[in-house]
Design an enzyme around this catalytic site. Structure first.
Site, mmCIF file in Angstrom:
data_model
loop_
_atom_site.group_PDB
_atom_site.id
_atom_site.type_symbol
_atom_site.label_atom_id
_atom_site.label_comp_id
_atom_site.label_asym_id
_atom_site.label_seq_id
_atom_site.Cartn_x
_atom_site.Cartn_y
_atom_site.Cartn_z
ATOM 1 N N CYS A 57 -15.055 31.730 45.113
ATOM 2 C CA CYS A 57 -14.714 30.442 44.438
ATOM 3 C C CYS A 57 -15.785 30.037 43.251
ATOM 4 O O CYS A 57 -17.092 29.994 43.777
ATOM 5 C CB CYS A 57 -14.727 29.341 45.467
ATOM 6 N N TYR A 184 -7.714 28.518 35.235
ATOM 7 C CA TYR A 184 -6.614 28.276 36.288
ATOM 8 C C TYR A 184 -5.231 27.616 35.648
ATOM 9 O O TYR A 184 -4.275 28.087 36.249
ATOM 10 C CB TYR A 184 -7.265 27.097 37.285
HETATM 11 N N1 LIG Z 1 -13.163 20.332 42.157
HETATM 12 C C1 LIG Z 1 -13.529 21.131 43.474
HETATM 13 C C2 LIG Z 1 -12.466 22.143 43.242
HETATM 14 C C3 LIG Z 1 -12.761 23.197 44.409
HETATM 15 C C4 LIG Z 1 -11.613 24.174 44.530
HETATM 16 O O1 LIG Z 1 -10.491 23.958 44.080
HETATM 17 N N2 LIG Z 1 -11.652 25.246 45.181
HETATM 18 C C5 LIG Z 1 -10.623 26.227 45.518
HETATM 19 C C6 LIG Z 1 -11.103 27.723 45.452
HETATM 20 S S1 LIG Z 1 -12.057 28.259 44.039
HETATM 21 C C7 LIG Z 1 -10.023 25.973 46.781
HETATM 22 O O2 LIG Z 1 -10.465 25.820 47.786
HETATM 23 N N3 LIG Z 1 -8.409 25.993 46.723
HETATM 24 C C8 LIG Z 1 -7.694 25.933 47.670
HETATM 25 C C9 LIG Z 1 -6.560 25.140 47.548
HETATM 26 O O3 LIG Z 1 -6.350 24.672 46.172
HETATM 27 O O4 LIG Z 1 -5.653 24.990 48.399
HETATM 28 C C10 LIG Z 1 -15.010 21.230 43.313
HETATM 29 O O5 LIG Z 1 -15.401 21.716 42.031
HETATM 30 O O6 LIG Z 1 -15.588 21.577 44.171
#
Ligand SMILES: N[C@@H](CCC(=O)N[C@@H](CS)C(=O)NCC(=O)O)C(=O)O
Length: 317
Positions: A57, A184
């Site tokens: 991530c 994304y």
């Molecule tokens: N705005 C958050 C975004 C975090 C995020 O979207 N992480 C992703 C992995 S890259 C995630 O866990 N996605 C799981 C999902 O969307 O269900 C940050 O910067 O911490």
């Protein structure tokens, strides 16, 4: 891949029906701060906080870099989720949850807040004392790491200097919207139009970046700032993942001379390469996003050598 609805996990891909095929990122909900301020619920204390990350991530990767650079490894413990994220979302596997031995990250979210609704994301900054999530927004976590523990570690390196904040924020805004989140938006788009928009905006920004980095060594000022680290975690994944999997394929990043030299320089900053795992990263993206890659085949390329010499120490005007 899924989300919590009424206290239960529901396996569901991103819903783009109401946004004309566009991917819309959910705002992070846990936004408390670790600080020495009077009345603060979360004081900077060694051994109190735990960071849950995925090495795939780009958002979590930022927090790992700041943990390294700010010498917080003995202060904040860390654990890594499984590379693949399937129908139960992020899985802890054998070593992913040393605190409670839970199986899934959604259980941690429900432990922190039984009424939580929505997606379950990493990074997660957890407080062992009050057993809750302090913060799950990477931008805020890296800013806490940048300054909140300075008295404990003695490390006063500052990646968000007051005098440069305005310029850093301006650069961050464009980079977040068009590059960090831009890849994304291209990859998770479900209409041609939404993809086309994201693709063009992304490459316009990469052209802008190539030009900017031909004139200056770092994004803002003469030293590395958080703007560079926030960008780096997207760039390092670009050729291996975003170029193919997210269809960001006008160019490979390695075709941009200045950007690719810049990535090499940042990769070679002591401690940083230890936070990069592109094999794990590729497995995560290609084998988890079944909607995009149903065969789950992980491509063997791209071969890259981020240890190659760079030219970033030349003179700039
Ligand atoms: N705005 C958050 C975004 C975090 C995020 O979207 N992480 C992703 C992995 S890259 C995630 O866990 N996605 C799981 C999902 O969307 O269900 C940050 O910067 O911490």
């Amino acid at each position: 891949m899924g989300l919590i609805v009424n206290g239960k996990w529901v396996d569901q891909w991103y819903d783009t029906d109401k946004s004309e095929g566009k991917f819309v990122r959910q705002d992070s909900r846990f936004r408390a701060q670790i600080s020495t301020a009077q009345g603060s619920q979360f004081k900077p204390e060694a051994g109190r906080y735990h960071l849950y990350v995925s090495l795939a991530c780009p958002w979590a990767h930022r927090t790992l870099i700041f943990r390294k650079l700010k010498q917080l490894e003995d202060v904040i413990s860390v654990s890594v989720v499984e590379a693949q994220m399937m129908e139960n979302g992020w899985e802890f596997g054998e070593s992913g949850d040393p605190l409670y031995h839970l199986d899934h990250a959604y259980q941690l979210y429900l432990k922190a807040d039984p009424s939580y609704q929505g997606r379950v994301t990493v990074p997660i900054l957890w407080d062992k004392k009050t057993q809750t999530i302090v913060n799950n927004e990477s931008v805020e976590i890296i800013r806490m790491f940048n300054s909140a523990f300075n008295e404990l570690t003695g490390n006063v390196d500052d990646y968000f200097p007051v005098a440069q904040r305005e310029e850093i924020e301006a650069v961050n805004t464009r980079i977040y919207d068009t590059i960090n989140n831009g890849v994304y938006k291209a990859g998770f788009a479900t209409t041609q139009e939404a993809y086309n928009d994201a693709y063009h905006t992304l490459f316009d920004s990469l052209d802008w970046l190539e030009n900017r980095l031909s004139k200056q060594r770092y994004l803002v000022g003469e030293n590395i700032t958080e703007a560079d680290w926030r960008l780096f975690t997207t760039l390092i994944r670009f050729d291996a993942v975003y170029h193919g999997h997210f269809k960001c394929n006008r160019n490979k990043l390695s075709e941009f001379h200045h950007i690719s030299n810049y990535v090499n320089e940042l990769y070679q900053v002591p401690g940083v390469k230890e936070t990069v795992d592109l094999e794990y990263t590729k497995i995560h993206y290609y084998a988890s996003h079944l909607t995009i890659n149903p065969t789950r085949i992980v491509p063997l390329g791209a071969t890259q050598n981020f240890d190659a010499p760079h030219d970033r120490d030349r003179q700039y005007f």
